[in-house]
Motif scaffolding. Structure first.
Motif, PDB file in Angstrom:
ATOM      1  N   SER A  59      33.270 -28.812  26.861  1.00 21.83           N
ATOM      2  CA  SER A  59      32.314 -29.814  26.427  1.00 21.83           C
ATOM      3  C   SER A  59      30.882 -29.272  26.573  1.00 21.83           C
ATOM      4  N   GLY A  60      30.062 -29.529  25.566  1.00 23.65           N
ATOM      5  CA  GLY A  60      28.650 -29.119  25.633  1.00 23.65           C
ATOM      6  C   GLY A  60      28.398 -27.719  25.095  1.00 23.65           C
ATOM      7  N   CYS A  61      29.417 -27.066  24.550  1.00 26.47           N
ATOM      8  CA  CYS A  61      29.239 -25.688  24.082  1.00 26.47           C
ATOM      9  C   CYS A  61      28.650 -25.598  22.674  1.00 26.47           C
ATOM     10  N   LYS A  63      29.947 -27.207  19.751  1.00 25.16           N
ATOM     11  CA  LYS A  63      30.901 -27.302  18.627  1.00 25.16           C
ATOM     12  C   LYS A  63      30.474 -28.400  17.649  1.00 25.16           C
ATOM     13  N   SER A  64      30.206 -29.596  18.196  1.00 26.56           N
ATOM     14  CA  SER A  64      29.889 -30.720  17.302  1.00 26.56           C
ATOM     15  C   SER A  64      28.551 -30.515  16.600  1.00 26.56           C
ATOM     16  N   VAL A  65      27.561 -30.023  17.331  1.00 23.02           N
ATOM     17  CA  VAL A  65      26.247 -29.836  16.695  1.00 23.02           C
ATOM     18  C   VAL A  65      26.353 -28.793  15.588  1.00 23.02           C
TER      19      VAL A  65
HETATM   20  N1  LIG Z   1      21.324 -36.046  20.301  1.00 23.79           N
HETATM   21  C1  LIG Z   1      21.155 -35.067  21.200  1.00 23.79           C
HETATM   22  N2  LIG Z   1      20.008 -34.955  21.906  1.00 23.79           N
HETATM   23  C2  LIG Z   1      19.830 -33.974  22.800  1.00 23.79           C
HETATM   24  N3  LIG Z   1      20.738 -33.013  23.071  1.00 23.79           N
HETATM   25  C3  LIG Z   1      21.888 -33.074  22.407  1.00 23.79           C
HETATM   26  C4  LIG Z   1      22.173 -34.093  21.444  1.00 23.79           C
HETATM   27  N4  LIG Z   1      23.414 -33.890  20.933  1.00 23.79           N
HETATM   28  C5  LIG Z   1      23.887 -32.785  21.551  1.00 23.79           C
HETATM   29  N5  LIG Z   1      22.988 -32.298  22.421  1.00 23.79           N
HETATM   30  C6  LIG Z   1      23.141 -31.124  23.295  1.00 23.79           C
HETATM   31  O1  LIG Z   1      23.566 -30.028  22.500  1.00 23.79           O
HETATM   32  C7  LIG Z   1      24.491 -29.239  23.237  1.00 23.79           C
HETATM   33  C8  LIG Z   1      25.768 -29.071  22.417  1.00 23.79           C
HETATM   34  O2  LIG Z   1      26.405 -30.347  22.334  1.00 23.79           O
HETATM   35  P1  LIG Z   1      27.728 -30.586  21.474  1.00 23.79           P
HETATM   36  O3  LIG Z   1      27.957 -32.063  21.385  1.00 23.79           O
HETATM   37  O4  LIG Z   1      27.640 -29.848  20.192  1.00 23.79           O
HETATM   38  O5  LIG Z   1      28.833 -29.917  22.377  1.00 23.79           O
HETATM   39  P2  LIG Z   1      30.412 -29.937  22.150  1.00 23.79           P
HETATM   40  O6  LIG Z   1      30.882 -28.550  22.397  1.00 23.79           O
HETATM   41  O7  LIG Z   1      30.750 -30.532  20.835  1.00 23.79           O
HETATM   42  O8  LIG Z   1      30.879 -30.876  23.329  1.00 23.79           O
HETATM   43  P3  LIG Z   1      31.651 -32.286  23.236  1.00 23.79           P
HETATM   44  O9  LIG Z   1      33.061 -31.942  22.965  1.00 23.79           O
HETATM   45  O10 LIG Z   1      31.438 -32.873  24.594  1.00 23.79           O
HETATM   46  O11 LIG Z   1      30.965 -33.061  22.142  1.00 23.79           O
HETATM   47  C9  LIG Z   1      24.714 -29.926  24.567  1.00 23.79           C
HETATM   48  O12 LIG Z   1      23.912 -29.308  25.544  1.00 23.79           O
HETATM   49  C10 LIG Z   1      24.246 -31.331  24.304  1.00 23.79           C
HETATM   50  O13 LIG Z   1      23.757 -31.920  25.487  1.00 23.79           O
END
Ligand SMILES: Nc1ncnc2c1ncn2[C@@H]1O[C@H](COP(=O)(O)OP(=O)(O)OP(=O)(O)O)[C@@H](O)[C@H]1O
Length: 379
Positions: A59-61, A63-65
């Motif tokens: 989580s937080g790596c 992927k979603s962004v």
């Molecule tokens: N709206 C936002 N505002 C500020 N920071 C954000 C926002 N959305 C994501 N982040 C940050 O961007 C980074 C990547 O988040 P992301 O959601 O892409 O991770 P992930 O790998 O998809 O994890 P998860 O499975 O928990 O969603 C994280 O540090 C997160 O805190």
């Protein structure tokens, strides 16, 4: 069932070898009051036609962004700061199809002619006019989320929402769109679709809502489906059904899938290739079997040690990845994984970002441990 009603591609792919998505140097940031979050950094990825790429990591790596960056859906104040999101250029418009505005057409023409580094037949969504991006989103690239209510409105029936998605992109009458929606709901395994089409999302179970969202995503026959943790919120049985559904729909619709998941078991079931992300970067990517059998990056090795394997001695303890993902404002210098890595080399791993090492079969790893093995490391 009227097969003629189902969505079909609007054009043959100009080049079957052309990827449906090519990310180059993608960098997405959140500039917040307290600091900058580099959510996605220098990501290079490619998805071929009909291929499934799983993107995995804790989580937080990022992927979603990364996935949301593809479609310009990053929440504010997130912004793409650098890089390209190449997708195949839209086919020539068909008679009667909704037309792009003047500015978007001019932009399309400018890109087609001028950008010297553009891969042939592809456009960059990161810099395209919003209208062009909207034309691709939903029609050529669709996205499904962990929580169906992210895409489905409580206030409207699932039928009306699917019909709206269809008529936004295609020149069909409301009756034709309704018939297609019924066909799609049947395809994704919703019983009595003729009746269920008039149900509101809250009248459906979690699994049925997920199926309805997938039907909506498929409504225009996308080339690429981005599925962000599509089964995480579901019980194990429904999870298995949805994964099976995605596999069969992929064959039927000949689409590519980018599957975002933290679950390596899910990736193993569906993927052809896997990209492992850590703190915004892809640290390893390659063909599924190879990556699972011979993980190279210490992070991939640690992730794989943390999941149960069939046949493994029950007394062997699973080892979670040591340490925690650092706070996004406090990214370690050099290799971002160095403070959790069992193979850490002081003075080397903590000084400069590691290069990408590519092997003959296209397997890529970002780690100095493999630097000597290869002469073709870059970046
Ligand atoms: N709206 C936002 N505002 C500020 N920071 C954000 C926002 N959305 C994501 N982040 C940050 O961007 C980074 C990547 O988040 P992301 O959601 O892409 O991770 P992930 O790998 O998809 O994890 P998860 O499975 O928990 O969603 C994280 O540090 C997160 O805190």
């Amino acid at each position: 069932m009227d097969y003629a009603m189902l969505p079909t591609r609007t054009s043959e792919p100009p080049n079957a070898a052309q990827p449906v998505l090519r990310l180059r140097g993608l960098r997405t940031q959140f500039q917040l009051e307290d600091g900058v979050v580099n959510a996605v950094e220098e990501v290079d990825l490619e998805i071929g036609r009909g291929e499934t790429l799983a993107v995995v990591g804790e989580s937080g790596c990022g992927k979603s962004v990364m996935a949301r960056s593809v479609l310009g859906l990053v929440d504010r104040p997130g912004k793409i700061m650098a890089g390209q999101v190449w997708v195949p250029a839209p086919p020539p418009r068909e008679p009667g199809e909704r037309r792009l505005g003047f500015r978007a057409r001019r932009e399309e023409a400018r890109r087609a002619k001028v950008l010297p580094d553009a891969p042939p037949g592809m456009i960059d969504l990161a810099t395209a006019e919003p209208e062009l991006v909207r034309g691709v989103r939903g029609k050529r690239i669709a996205m499904v989320f962990q929580e169906p209510m992210t895409s489905l409105s409580m206030m409207h029936t699932i039928g009306n929402q699917i019909i709206e998605a269809i008529t936004l992109h295609e020149n069909l009458t409301k009756d034709q769109a309704r018939q297609r929606a019924i066909d799609l709901l049947g395809r994704v395994g919703i019983p009595s679709p003729e009746q269920r089409i008039d149900a509101y999302p809250f009248q459906l179970s979690g699994g049925m809502r997920q199926r309805a969202m997938i039907a909506m995503a498929l409504s225009c026959g996308p080339e690429l489906l981005i599925a962000d943790e599509p089964t995480t919120a579901l019980d194990v049985t429904t999870q298995a059904q949805i994964l099976e559904l995605l596999t069969s729909l992929q064959d039927e619709f000949e689409m590519s899938i980018m599957l975002i998941t933290h679950d390596l078991g899910v990736a193993a079931q569906l993927a052809d290739r896997v990209a492992v992300m850590y703190l915004g970067r892809v640290v390893e990517q390659g063909e599924l079997r190879r990556l699972f059998a011979e993980p190279r990056h210490p992070y991939t090795q640690a992730l794989l040690r943390s999941v149960p394997k069939l046949g493994r001695d029950r007394n062997v303890r699973l080892a979670p990845v040591r340490g925690i993902v650092p706070h996004p404002y406090h990214r370690p210098s050099g290799c971002p994984f160095h403070d959790r890595c069992d193979s850490f080399i002081p003075g080397r791993c903590d000084t400069a970002p590691p290069p990408v090492i590519t092997t003959d079969d296209g397997h890529q790893v970002r780690c100095v441990l493999y630097q000597e093995d290869s002469d073709d490391g870059h970046r």
